[in-house]
Design an enzyme around this catalytic site. Structure first.
Site, PDB file in Angstrom:
ATOM      1  N   TYR A 170     -57.480  17.203 -18.830  1.00 43.16           N
ATOM      2  CA  TYR A 170     -58.219  16.083 -19.430  1.00 43.16           C
ATOM      3  C   TYR A 170     -59.620  15.912 -18.855  1.00 43.16           C
ATOM      4  O   TYR A 170     -60.471  15.244 -19.436  1.00 43.16           O
ATOM      5  CB  TYR A 170     -57.440  14.757 -19.317  1.00 43.16           C
ATOM      6  N   GLU A 171     -59.874  16.543 -17.701  1.00 41.61           N
ATOM      7  CA  GLU A 171     -61.210  16.436 -17.126  1.00 41.61           C
ATOM      8  C   GLU A 171     -62.216  17.268 -17.915  1.00 41.61           C
ATOM      9  O   GLU A 171     -63.419  17.170 -17.678  1.00 41.61           O
ATOM     10  CB  GLU A 171     -61.185  16.870 -15.659  1.00 41.61           C
TER      11      GLU A 171
ATOM     12  N   MET B 297     -49.577  14.548 -16.443  1.00 41.93           N
ATOM     13  CA  MET B 297     -50.725  15.236 -17.050  1.00 41.93           C
ATOM     14  C   MET B 297     -51.088  16.506 -16.292  1.00 41.93           C
ATOM     15  O   MET B 297     -52.254  16.918 -16.268  1.00 41.93           O
ATOM     16  CB  MET B 297     -51.931  14.283 -17.078  1.00 41.93           C
ATOM     17  N   SER B 298     -50.103  17.122 -15.664  1.00 41.50           N
ATOM     18  CA  SER B 298     -50.418  18.319 -14.865  1.00 41.50           C
ATOM     19  C   SER B 298     -49.200  19.236 -14.780  1.00 41.50           C
ATOM     20  O   SER B 298     -48.285  19.136 -15.596  1.00 41.50           O
ATOM     21  CB  SER B 298     -50.826  17.901 -13.448  1.00 41.50           C
TER      22      SER B 298
ATOM     23  N   HIS C 172     -53.835   3.173 -13.523  1.00 35.01           N
ATOM     24  CA  HIS C 172     -54.029   4.179 -12.467  1.00 35.01           C
ATOM     25  C   HIS C 172     -53.801   3.537 -11.090  1.00 35.01           C
ATOM     26  O   HIS C 172     -53.275   4.176 -10.184  1.00 35.01           O
ATOM     27  CB  HIS C 172     -55.441   4.765 -12.583  1.00 35.01           C
TER      28      HIS C 172
ATOM     29  N   SER D  78     -51.672  13.289  -6.749  1.00 33.36           N
ATOM     30  CA  SER D  78     -52.287  12.014  -6.355  1.00 33.36           C
ATOM     31  C   SER D  78     -51.543  11.358  -5.205  1.00 33.36           C
ATOM     32  O   SER D  78     -50.328  11.217  -5.257  1.00 33.36           O
ATOM     33  CB  SER D  78     -52.252  11.009  -7.514  1.00 33.36           C
TER      34      SER D  78
ATOM     35  N   ALA E  19     -47.664  13.028  -9.706  1.00 37.99           N
ATOM     36  CA  ALA E  19     -47.258  11.655  -9.982  1.00 37.99           C
ATOM     37  C   ALA E  19     -46.857  11.620 -11.450  1.00 37.99           C
ATOM     38  O   ALA E  19     -47.512  12.238 -12.282  1.00 37.99           O
ATOM     39  CB  ALA E  19     -48.426  10.712  -9.729  1.00 37.99           C
TER      40      ALA E  19
ATOM     41  N   ASN F 279     -44.193   4.903 -11.987  1.00 37.90           N
ATOM     42  CA  ASN F 279     -44.135   3.737 -12.886  1.00 37.90           C
ATOM     43  C   ASN F 279     -43.025   3.961 -13.901  1.00 37.90           C
ATOM     44  O   ASN F 279     -42.648   5.097 -14.168  1.00 37.90           O
ATOM     45  CB  ASN F 279     -45.486   3.554 -13.598  1.00 37.90           C
TER      46      ASN F 279
ATOM     47  N   HIS G 170     -57.924  12.137  -5.773  1.00 38.32           N
ATOM     48  CA  HIS G 170     -57.731  13.575  -5.616  1.00 38.32           C
ATOM     49  C   HIS G 170     -58.807  14.122  -4.691  1.00 38.32           C
ATOM     50  O   HIS G 170     -59.984  14.115  -5.042  1.00 38.32           O
ATOM     51  CB  HIS G 170     -57.827  14.290  -6.963  1.00 38.32           C
TER      52      HIS G 170
ATOM     53  N   HIS H 108     -57.374  18.731 -13.736  1.00 45.32           N
ATOM     54  CA  HIS H 108     -56.527  18.508 -14.904  1.00 45.32           C
ATOM     55  C   HIS H 108     -57.266  18.920 -16.171  1.00 45.32           C
ATOM     56  O   HIS H 108     -58.495  18.873 -16.235  1.00 45.32           O
ATOM     57  CB  HIS H 108     -56.164  17.021 -15.009  1.00 45.32           C
TER      58      HIS H 108
HETATM   59  N1  HPA Z   1     -47.926   8.872 -17.869  1.00 49.78           N
HETATM   60  C1  HPA Z   1     -48.638  10.000 -17.690  1.00 49.78           C
HETATM   61  N2  HPA Z   1     -49.038  10.418 -16.509  1.00 49.78           N
HETATM   62  C2  HPA Z   1     -48.704   9.696 -15.432  1.00 49.78           C
HETATM   63  C3  HPA Z   1     -47.959   8.515 -15.554  1.00 49.78           C
HETATM   64  C4  HPA Z   1     -47.552   8.077 -16.842  1.00 49.78           C
HETATM   65  O1  HPA Z   1     -46.908   7.027 -17.022  1.00 49.78           O
HETATM   66  N3  HPA Z   1     -47.775   8.039 -14.291  1.00 49.78           N
HETATM   67  C5  HPA Z   1     -48.393   8.892 -13.457  1.00 49.78           C
HETATM   68  N4  HPA Z   1     -48.963   9.906 -14.147  1.00 49.78           N
END
Ligand code: HPA
Length: 278
Positions: A88-89, A217-218, A253, A33, A116, A241, A64, A86
C-alpha cells in the site's frame, strides 16, 4: 521504480551486507509493527540502516523502523529486518519481496515472519498471538502475485507448490513453546489485503465466510517468495484488534500500535523459545 530486480541487484545488496558481518546467519526474521524491541536484545549486533543498502525499499509508516540487525539471539545467528515495507505504500511486489531474495542469496534457510493483524475469528481476544497455518492469497488471485513475470529459475520452479507454505515442524515447535510458557497461541488462516484502508463490515463478513481468521496488509507476498526460494517459514500474527463485523467500533492505527505493546513480550518469548529449540 524498478518493477523487476535482477540477480545482480540482489547480489549487490547481499555483498554489502556480507562485507559488514563475519557470521552467516541461517535464520531470517521480519518484525512487524511494534516488535522492534526484539531486535534490541540481539547480542553483538551489526546494525545496517536500510538507507545504506542500494535499492533496498524504505518504509514510510510510523511504527516501522528501517534497519537490519544481525547478530546472536538465543545462541543462534540471526538476520532481523526491523521494519518492512508494504504494497500500500506504493511499492511494486518485487520491491516488497526483494529482502527475501537477498536473504536467499545470503543462504538463509528459515524465515520467521511476524505481523499485526485484525482478528476475524470471533473467538480471538486481541493481545494474543496466532500461529499462521495457511494463508488466503486474495491479492494473488486478483493477479498481484510477486512471482508474476519471467520465472527466476535460480530460485525455484515456475509453478511452486503452496500446499505447505507454513512449515509444519516449525509450527509444532511454536505450539510446544507456547504451551511450555503458558502463552495462548491461536491458530488460523491469514489473509493479506492491499490496504491501506481497514476493512468495511461487509469485507469482514466476506472474509469470515471465506474461512479467514486474521486479516492484515503484509506477509503473504514475502511467504510466497520464501517458499519459491525453498525457505521454511514460521508465521506468527499478533492479533491487535477485533473485527468489526457490524460497524459498531472503529479500527485505528493507534489501537494497533497500543495492543502491539501488550503483544510484544508474548511474541518475543515465543520467538526466543522457538530459536532455542531450533
Ligand atoms: N485489518 C488489516 N490490517 C490490520 C488490522 C486490521 O484490522 N489490524 C492490524 N493490521
Amino acid at each position: 521504480m524498478k518493477t523487476r530486480n535482477t540477480i545482480e541487484d540482489m547480489d549487490r545488496i547481499a555483498d554489502e551486507i556480507r562485507s559488514r558481518i563475519n557470521i552467516l546467519p541461517e535464520i531470517g526474521m521480519i518484525l512487524g509493527s511494534g516488535l522492534g524491541e526484539l531486535a534490541e536484545s540481539i547480542q553483538d549486533p551489526t546494525i545496517i540502516p536500510y538507507h545504506d543498502l542500494p535499492g533496498w525499499p524504505i518504509s514510510t509508516v510510523e511504527g516501522h523502523a528501517g534497519e537490519l540487525v544481525i547478530g546472536e539471539l538465543e545462541g543462534k545467528d540471526v538476520l532481523v529486518m526491523n521494519g518492512r515495507i508494504h504494497y500500500y505504500e506504493g511499492y511494486e511486489m518485487s520491491q516488497v519481496t526483494l529482502p527475501i531474495r537477498v536473504m536467499q542469496r545470503l543462504g538463509i534457510k528459515i524465515l520467521i515472519v511476524t505481523n499485526a493483524a485484525g482478528g476475524v475469528n470471533q473467538d480471538f481476544v486481541p493481545g494474543n498471538p496466532m500461529l499462521i497455518t495457511d494463508h488466503l492469497n486474495l491479492l494473488g488471485m486478483a493477479g498481484v502475485n510477486p512471482l508474476r513475470g519471467p520465472n527466476m529459475d535460480e530460485f525455484g520452479p515456475r509453478f511452486p507448490d503452496m500446499s505447505q507454505a507454513y512449515d509444519r515442524q516449525l509450527g509444532e515447535i511454536a505450539r510446544r513453546v507456547a504451551e511450555e510458557q503458558g502463552i495462548t497461541l491461536y491458530e488460523g488462516i491469514y489473509v493479506c489485503l492491499a490496504g491501506p484502508t481497514f476493512e468495511t463490515p461487509a469485507d469482514l463478513r466476506f472474509l469470515l465466510g471465506a474461512g479467514v481468521d486474521a486479516v492484515g496488509m503484509s506477509t503473504v507476498p514475502e511467504v510466497i517468495v520464501a517458499n519459491h526460494g525453498g525457505q521454511r517459514v514460521l508465521g506468527i500474527s499478533g492479533i491487535t484488534n477485533s473485527s468489526n463485523l457490524y460497524g459498531e467500533a472503529k479500527t485505528t492505527h493507534e489501537e494497533v500500535i497500543e495492543t502491539g505493546l501488550i503483544l510484544a513480550p508474548k511474541m518475543m518469548s515465543l520467538i526466543r523459545g522457538v530459536l532455542r529449540a531450533l
